[in-house]
Design a protein around this motif. Structure first.
Motif, short mmCIF file in Angstrom:
data_model
loop_
_atom_site.label_atom_id
_atom_site.label_comp_id
_atom_site.label_asym_id
_atom_site.label_seq_id
_atom_site.Cartn_x
_atom_site.Cartn_y
_atom_site.Cartn_z
N SER A 226 0.83 -1.22 0.00
CA SER A 226 0.00 0.00 0.00
C SER A 226 0.86 1.26 0.00
O SER A 226 0.52 2.25 -0.66
CB SER A 226 -0.93 0.01 1.21
N LYS A 227 1.96 1.22 0.74
CA LYS A 227 2.86 2.39 0.77
C LYS A 227 3.49 2.64 -0.59
O LYS A 227 3.73 3.79 -0.96
CB LYS A 227 3.96 2.19 1.82
N LEU A 228 3.75 1.56 -1.35
CA LEU A 228 4.32 1.74 -2.69
C LEU A 228 3.38 2.54 -3.58
O LEU A 228 3.83 3.28 -4.46
CB LEU A 228 4.59 0.38 -3.34
N ILE A 229 2.09 2.38 -3.35
CA ILE A 229 1.09 3.10 -4.14
C ILE A 229 0.75 4.44 -3.48
O ILE A 229 0.71 5.48 -4.13
CB ILE A 229 -0.18 2.25 -4.29
N GLY A 230 0.53 4.40 -2.16
CA GLY A 230 0.02 5.56 -1.45
C GLY A 230 0.99 6.71 -1.30
O GLY A 230 0.61 7.88 -1.44
N SER A 231 2.24 6.42 -1.02
CA SER A 231 3.20 7.49 -0.79
C SER A 231 3.40 8.38 -2.01
O SER A 231 3.31 9.61 -1.91
CB SER A 231 4.53 6.90 -0.31
N PRO A 232 3.64 7.80 -3.19
CA PRO A 232 3.77 8.67 -4.37
C PRO A 232 2.48 9.45 -4.67
O PRO A 232 2.53 10.60 -5.07
CB PRO A 232 4.09 7.71 -5.52
N MET A 233 1.33 8.81 -4.41
CA MET A 233 0.07 9.51 -4.66
C MET A 233 -0.08 10.71 -3.73
O MET A 233 -0.56 11.77 -4.15
CB MET A 233 -1.12 8.56 -4.49
N TRP A 234 0.31 10.54 -2.48
CA TRP A 234 0.22 11.67 -1.54
C TRP A 234 1.10 12.81 -2.02
O TRP A 234 0.69 13.98 -2.00
CB TRP A 234 0.60 11.23 -0.13
N HIS A 235 2.30 12.49 -2.47
CA HIS A 235 3.20 13.54 -2.96
C HIS A 235 2.66 14.20 -4.22
O HIS A 235 2.77 15.42 -4.38
CB HIS A 235 4.61 12.99 -3.18
N MET A 236 2.08 13.42 -5.11
CA MET A 236 1.52 13.98 -6.35
C MET A 236 0.25 14.78 -6.08
O MET A 236 -0.10 15.67 -6.87
CB MET A 236 1.23 12.87 -7.36
N SER A 237 -0.44 14.48 -4.99
CA SER A 237 -1.72 15.15 -4.72
C SER A 237 -1.56 16.64 -4.43
O SER A 237 -2.55 17.36 -4.36
CB SER A 237 -2.44 14.46 -3.56
N ILE A 238 -0.35 17.10 -4.29
CA ILE A 238 -0.11 18.52 -4.03
C ILE A 238 -0.72 19.38 -5.15
O ILE A 238 -1.06 20.54 -4.93
CB ILE A 238 1.40 18.81 -3.84
N VAL A 239 -0.89 18.78 -6.33
CA VAL A 239 -1.48 19.52 -7.45
C VAL A 239 -2.92 19.94 -7.14
O VAL A 239 -3.42 20.88 -7.75
CB VAL A 239 -1.46 18.71 -8.77
N SER A 240 -3.57 19.26 -6.19
CA SER A 240 -4.95 19.59 -5.85
C SER A 240 -5.06 20.68 -4.78
O SER A 240 -6.14 21.15 -4.48
CB SER A 240 -5.70 18.34 -5.39
N GLY A 241 -3.93 21.03 -4.20
CA GLY A 241 -3.93 22.06 -3.15
C GLY A 241 -3.17 21.59 -1.93
O GLY A 241 -2.76 20.43 -1.83
N LEU A 242 -3.01 22.48 -0.99
CA LEU A 242 -2.24 22.16 0.21
C LEU A 242 -3.07 21.52 1.32
O LEU A 242 -2.54 20.81 2.16
CB LEU A 242 -1.55 23.42 0.75
N LYS A 243 -4.36 21.77 1.33
CA LYS A 243 -5.21 21.26 2.40
C LYS A 243 -5.39 19.74 2.25
O LYS A 243 -5.70 19.25 1.16
CB LYS A 243 -6.57 21.95 2.40
N PRO A 244 -5.22 19.01 3.36
CA PRO A 244 -5.39 17.55 3.31
C PRO A 244 -6.73 17.12 2.73
O PRO A 244 -6.81 16.13 2.01
CB PRO A 244 -5.26 17.12 4.77
N LYS A 245 -7.80 17.89 3.00
CA LYS A 245 -9.12 17.54 2.48
C LYS A 245 -9.11 17.43 0.95
O LYS A 245 -9.63 16.48 0.38
CB LYS A 245 -10.16 18.58 2.91
N TYR A 246 -8.50 18.40 0.29
CA TYR A 246 -8.46 18.39 -1.17
C TYR A 246 -7.55 17.27 -1.69
O TYR A 246 -7.83 16.64 -2.71
CB TYR A 246 -8.01 19.74 -1.71
N ARG A 247 -6.46 17.03 -0.97
CA ARG A 247 -5.53 15.98 -1.38
C ARG A 247 -6.17 14.60 -1.26
O ARG A 247 -6.03 13.75 -2.14
CB ARG A 247 -4.24 16.08 -0.57
N ILE A 248 -6.89 14.38 -0.15
CA ILE A 248 -7.56 13.09 0.06
C ILE A 248 -8.65 12.88 -0.99
O ILE A 248 -8.79 11.79 -1.54
CB ILE A 248 -8.13 13.01 1.49
#
Length: 160
Positions: free
Chosen positions: A88-110
């Motif tokens: 899961s970390k192999l998938i989740g960690s890069p996604m969390w880093h890439m999610s910055i494109v959606s904004g800084l707030k965790p709500k938008y990233r999630i």
């Protein structure tokens, strides 16, 4: 195949701190043998579903192999959990880093990650019902092909 490489890498990582190399090798060899006895239906599966079902197949094979090698049921299940968290970390960690494109707030990233996962990994026949709550993302799973797969191989206790 990449599924095998990812799973075996996570097995070795999860077991290396507790078991000797010989036992790890016996377990991984057993996984390969056990997979031959655990069929996967390949009909109309997306890449995401194929990956998830392949991991499920290997979880069952790992469990059976570990038991045959003298690992307790409780420890085998604990190792499966460690293996799956590593995958899961192999998938989740890069996604969390890439999610910055959606904004800084965790709500938008999630929310961004949720859309990606449910658009590419958890596709049909997965079904979910969104729940209106104060949480950023909340839903109930209505149909889970992984649970169906584990049930069909009498291994539902391995499906968390």
């Amino acid at each position: 195949m990449i599924y095998t490489w990812i799973f075996n890498r996570s097995v070795k990582k999860a077991l290396s701190t507790e078991l000797d190399e010989d036992l790890i090798e016996r377990i991984t060899s057993g996984i390969k043998q056990e997979c031959k006895n655990i069929p996967i239906s390949r009909e109309d599966k997306t890449l995401g579903i194929s990956f998830l079902i392949s991991v499920s197949q290997r979880n069952i094979a790992f469990y059976r192999s570990a038991i045959k090698c003298g690992i307790s049921e409780q420890d085998a299940k604990r190792h499966i959990e460690k293996i799956n968290w590593d995958i899961s970390k192999l998938i989740g960690s890069p996604m969390w880093h890439m999610s910055i494109v959606s904004g800084l707030k965790p709500k938008y990233r999630i929310t961004w990650i949720d859309k990606i996962l449910w658009g590419h990994l958890f596709t049909a026949p997965f079904e979910r019902e969104m729940i209106d709550t104060d949480a950023d993302v909340s839903f109930d799973i209505k149909r889970c092909p992984l649970q169906e797969y584990y049930r069909s191989h009498n291994s539902l206790e391995l499906c968390y």
